[in-house]
Design a protein around this motif. Structure first.
Motif, PDB file in Angstrom:
ATOM      1  N   MET A   1       0.844  -1.189   0.000  1.00  0.00           N
ATOM      2  CA  MET A   1       0.000   0.000   0.000  1.00  0.00           C
ATOM      3  C   MET A   1       0.883   1.243   0.000  1.00  0.00           C
ATOM      4  O   MET A   1       1.858   1.310   0.726  1.00  0.00           O
ATOM      5  CB  MET A   1      -0.919   0.006   1.224  1.00  0.00           C
ATOM      6  N   SER A   2       0.537   2.225  -0.799  1.00  0.00           N
ATOM      7  CA  SER A   2       1.274   3.478  -0.811  1.00  0.00           C
ATOM      8  C   SER A   2       1.015   4.238   0.477  1.00  0.00           C
ATOM      9  O   SER A   2      -0.073   4.199   1.035  1.00  0.00           O
ATOM     10  CB  SER A   2       0.832   4.316  -2.012  1.00  0.00           C
ATOM     11  N   ASP A   3       2.023   4.911   0.965  1.00  0.00           N
ATOM     12  CA  ASP A   3       1.904   5.640   2.229  1.00  0.00           C
ATOM     13  C   ASP A   3       2.514   7.014   2.064  1.00  0.00           C
ATOM     14  O   ASP A   3       3.711   7.163   1.915  1.00  0.00           O
ATOM     15  CB  ASP A   3       2.614   4.877   3.342  1.00  0.00           C
ATOM     16  N   ARG A   4       1.666   8.045   2.045  1.00  0.00           N
ATOM     17  CA  ARG A   4       2.132   9.407   1.816  1.00  0.00           C
ATOM     18  C   ARG A   4       2.480  10.125   3.112  1.00  0.00           C
ATOM     19  O   ARG A   4       2.766  11.308   3.107  1.00  0.00           O
ATOM     20  CB  ARG A   4       1.060  10.217   1.068  1.00  0.00           C
ATOM     21  N   ALA A   5       2.455   9.434   4.240  1.00  0.00           N
ATOM     22  CA  ALA A   5       2.689  10.087   5.522  1.00  0.00           C
ATOM     23  C   ALA A   5       4.047  10.775   5.535  1.00  0.00           C
ATOM     24  O   ALA A   5       5.068  10.143   5.267  1.00  0.00           O
ATOM     25  CB  ALA A   5       2.599   9.079   6.657  1.00  0.00           C
ATOM     26  N   PRO A   6       4.076  12.082   5.867  1.00  0.00           N
ATOM     27  CA  PRO A   6       5.338  12.821   5.824  1.00  0.00           C
ATOM     28  C   PRO A   6       6.305  12.422   6.921  1.00  0.00           C
ATOM     29  O   PRO A   6       7.486  12.751   6.841  1.00  0.00           O
ATOM     30  CB  PRO A   6       4.884  14.277   5.978  1.00  0.00           C
TER      31      PRO A   6
ATOM     32  N   PRO B   1       0.592   0.213  -5.490  1.00  0.00           N
ATOM     33  CA  PRO B   1      -0.879   0.150  -5.454  1.00  0.00           C
ATOM     34  C   PRO B   1      -1.373  -0.582  -4.219  1.00  0.00           C
ATOM     35  O   PRO B   1      -0.596  -1.176  -3.478  1.00  0.00           O
ATOM     36  CB  PRO B   1      -1.203  -0.636  -6.724  1.00  0.00           C
ATOM     37  N   GLU B   2      -2.665  -0.522  -4.002  1.00  0.00           N
ATOM     38  CA  GLU B   2      -3.270  -1.302  -2.928  1.00  0.00           C
ATOM     39  C   GLU B   2      -2.959  -2.782  -3.128  1.00  0.00           C
ATOM     40  O   GLU B   2      -2.956  -3.294  -4.256  1.00  0.00           O
ATOM     41  CB  GLU B   2      -4.783  -1.089  -2.899  1.00  0.00           C
TER      42      GLU B   2
ATOM     43  N   LEU C   1       4.435  -4.768  -7.259  1.00  0.00           N
ATOM     44  CA  LEU C   1       4.596  -3.737  -8.279  1.00  0.00           C
ATOM     45  C   LEU C   1       4.235  -4.358  -9.615  1.00  0.00           C
ATOM     46  O   LEU C   1       5.012  -5.147 -10.164  1.00  0.00           O
ATOM     47  CB  LEU C   1       6.037  -3.211  -8.317  1.00  0.00           C
ATOM     48  N   PRO C   2       3.050  -4.053 -10.156  1.00  0.00           N
ATOM     49  CA  PRO C   2       2.635  -4.664 -11.423  1.00  0.00           C
ATOM     50  C   PRO C   2       3.636  -4.401 -12.534  1.00  0.00           C
ATOM     51  O   PRO C   2       4.318  -3.375 -12.562  1.00  0.00           O
ATOM     52  CB  PRO C   2       1.301  -3.967 -11.708  1.00  0.00           C
ATOM     53  N   GLY C   3       3.735  -5.359 -13.440  1.00  0.00           N
ATOM     54  CA  GLY C   3       4.637  -5.209 -14.572  1.00  0.00           C
ATOM     55  C   GLY C   3       4.200  -4.097 -15.504  1.00  0.00           C
ATOM     56  O   GLY C   3       3.089  -3.556 -15.384  1.00  0.00           O
ATOM     57  N   PRO C   4       5.059  -3.718 -16.448  1.00  0.00           N
ATOM     58  CA  PRO C   4       4.736  -2.626 -17.360  1.00  0.00           C
ATOM     59  C   PRO C   4       3.496  -2.927 -18.189  1.00  0.00           C
ATOM     60  O   PRO C   4       3.292  -4.059 -18.639  1.00  0.00           O
ATOM     61  CB  PRO C   4       5.987  -2.511 -18.234  1.00  0.00           C
TER      62      PRO C   4
END
Length: 379
Positions: free
Chosen positions: A1-6, A20-21, A29-32
Motif C-alpha cells: 500500500m502506498s503511504d504518503r505520511a510525511p 498500489p493497494e 509492483l505490477p509489470g509494465p
C-alpha cells in the motif's frame, strides 16, 4: 500500500512510493502495461483511454515521484516524460508566449543555449545570469518565468532558492527548479516555494544508466494543465518499460544516494590535498563557496565532484589511467563515471575541467583509483 505520511523515513518512503493497494495473488509492483489503446465502450471516461495520454505504469511512477518531491502534500501532481529535456521543454514551451521574458542560468546544462535559440526564434526574450551569488535577482523585472539550476551542472554553484522564488513571485514570475543533481532526497523545490520541480530521471533518480526519463512536479492547476497538454501535443511520453524500470529503481534511491554522497565527500577531501587539482567544487565541503547556502536548503549535497587539471592533455591522460571509473557522460549511476566536459563544446569551462560522478563502489577503492591515475598522468 502506498503511504504518503510525511513522518515516514526517507528510505521507507522510497521503498514503498507509488505502490498500489495490495491484492491477493497480484505482484506488489505490477509489470509494465504495454498498451496503445484500452477497452473503451460507450462514453469516453475513466483513467485510461489512449496510450499517448495515460498509462498505468506512468501513473504508479508519477505517484511515487510525487511522494518523494512533496511528501504528505495534497494538490500536487507529477508528469513523466521521455527524457529530462522533454520535461524541461514542456515547462518552458507550455508557459511562455511570444513577447514574454524568461531568465535562464548562464552556467547551466549545456543544452540550454540550444533552448535559448529556439525560444528567441519564437519571439521570447531570454536573459541569463550566473547561478552563484543570486545574480538572477538583477534580471528578474518583467520576467514571466525564472529557471533555476541549483546545484548548477557542471560547475556546482548554488543559489538561495527561497530568496529567488520570493523575489520572482513578487514580480509576478513563475519559478522552475531543475532538481536533477540534488534529487528529491537532496532538496524539495516545492517546499522552497517553487512552482515546478523538473528533473532528468535518467540520472541519480533511476541510477543505473539504463533509462531515459524526465518529470515535472507542480501544484495542481492551470500551469500543470498546460504542461500536460504540451505532453499530449508533442507526444514526448515515457515508454511503459522505462516507467516500470524507473519505479523499481526508486526503491533503492535512499541507499544509493547516501552511499554516493558520502563517497563524494571522501573523494573531494582527497582531491583537496592534490597540488595539480584546482577549482575543486563540492557543496558538501565546509570551505566550498556554496556550502553555507547549500546547507540551509539541501539535505544531501549530491554525488558529483568537479575539478580542473592543468591541461587538456593531462585531463585526457588522467581519464585514460582510471580503472574503476568509466569515461562517460551523464551522472548519478551506481558505477562511477568521469569526463572532460569541454569535449562537448557547450560548457564554459577550462579544457582540463573534469566532472566526476561518484558511484556506489567502496569509497577507498574509488579514491585509490583516482590518486593512482593522477600520479600516472603526471608529466
Amino acid at each position: 500500500m502506498s503511504d504518503r505520511a510525511p513522518d515516514r523515513g526517507e528510505g521507507t518512503r522510497a521503498v514503498r512510493a507509488g505502490l498500489p493497494e495490495a491484492v491477493k495473488n497480484e505482484p506488489t509492483l505490477p509489470g509494465p502495461a504495454f498498451a496503445a489503446h484500452f477497452h473503451l465502450p460507450g462514453e469516453v471516461d475513466g483513467p485510461y483511454t489512449y496510450g499517448r495520454d495515460t498509462n498505468p505504469s506512468w501513473s504508479l511512477l508519477e505517484r511515487a515521484i510525487g511522494e518523494l518531491e512533496a511528501p504528505g502534500r495534497s494538490g500536487v501532481e507529477t508528469l513523466v516524460f521521455a527524457s529530462g529535456m522533454a520535461a524541461i521543454s514542456a515547462v518552458l514551451f507550455s508557459q511562455l508566449r511570444a513577447g514574454d521574458t524568461v531568465v535562464l542560468p548562464s552556467d547551466g546544462y549545456q543544452v540550454l543555449p540550444l533552448i535559448r535559440a529556439q525560444l528567441e526564434a519564437y519571439g521570447i526574450e531570454v536573459r541569463t545570469a550566473a547561478t552563484g551569488g543570486d545574480a538572477q535577482l538583477d534580471v528578474l523585472d518583467g520576467a514571466r518565468l525564472l529557471w533555476i539550476e541549483s546545484p548548477s551542472n557542471p560547475g556546482l554553484d548554488v543559489c538561495d532558492i527561497r530568496r529567488l522564488v520570493e523575489a520572482a513571485h513578487a514580480r509576478g514570475a513563475l519559478v522552475a527548479v531543475d532538481n536533477t543533481l540534488a534529487t528529491p532526497l537532496g532538496q524539495r523545490p516545492l517546499e522552497l516555494g517553487a512552482d515546478f520541480s523538473v528533473a532528468s530521471g535518467t540520472k541519480q533518480l533511476t541510477g543505473h544508466g539504463d533509462v531515459l526519463l524526465g518529470y515535472v512536479t507542480g501544484r495542481v492547476g492551470e500551469a500543470m494543465d498546460a504542461v500536460r497538454r504540451w505532453r499530449k501535443i508533442v507526444g514526448a511520453i515515457a515508454g511503459p518499460m522505462e516507467a516500470w524500470l524507473a519505479h523499481r529503481s526508486i526503491a533503492t534511491l535512499q541507499m544509493r544516494v547516501d552511499r554516493q554522497n558520502a563517497s563524494a565527500l571522501v573523494l573531494a577531501r582527497a582531491l583537496r590535498e592534490r597540488a595539480e587539482v584546482t577549482g575543486l567544487r563540492y557543496p558538501g565541503l565546509p570551505d566550498d563557496p556554496s556550502h553555507k547556502i547549500a546547507s540551509q536548503q539541501m539535505r544531501r549535497y549530491g554525488c558529483v565532484v568537479s575539478f580542473t587539471l592543468p591541461t587538456r592533455a593531462r585531463a585526457d591522460r588522467f581519464l585514460d589511467a582510471l580503472r574503476l571509473v568509466d569515461d562517460a557522460t551523464s551522472f548519478g549511476g551506481v558505477r562511477s563515471t568521469a569526463e572532460r566536459r569541454r569535449r562537448w563544446g557547450g560548457d564554459d569551462v577550462a579544457e582540463g575541467f573534469i566532472r566526476f560522478s561518484v558511484g556506489a563502489e567502496d569509497p577507498e577503492d574509488v579514491v585509490a583509483d583516482v590518486l593512482r591515475a593522477l600520479d600516472e598522468s603526471a608529466d
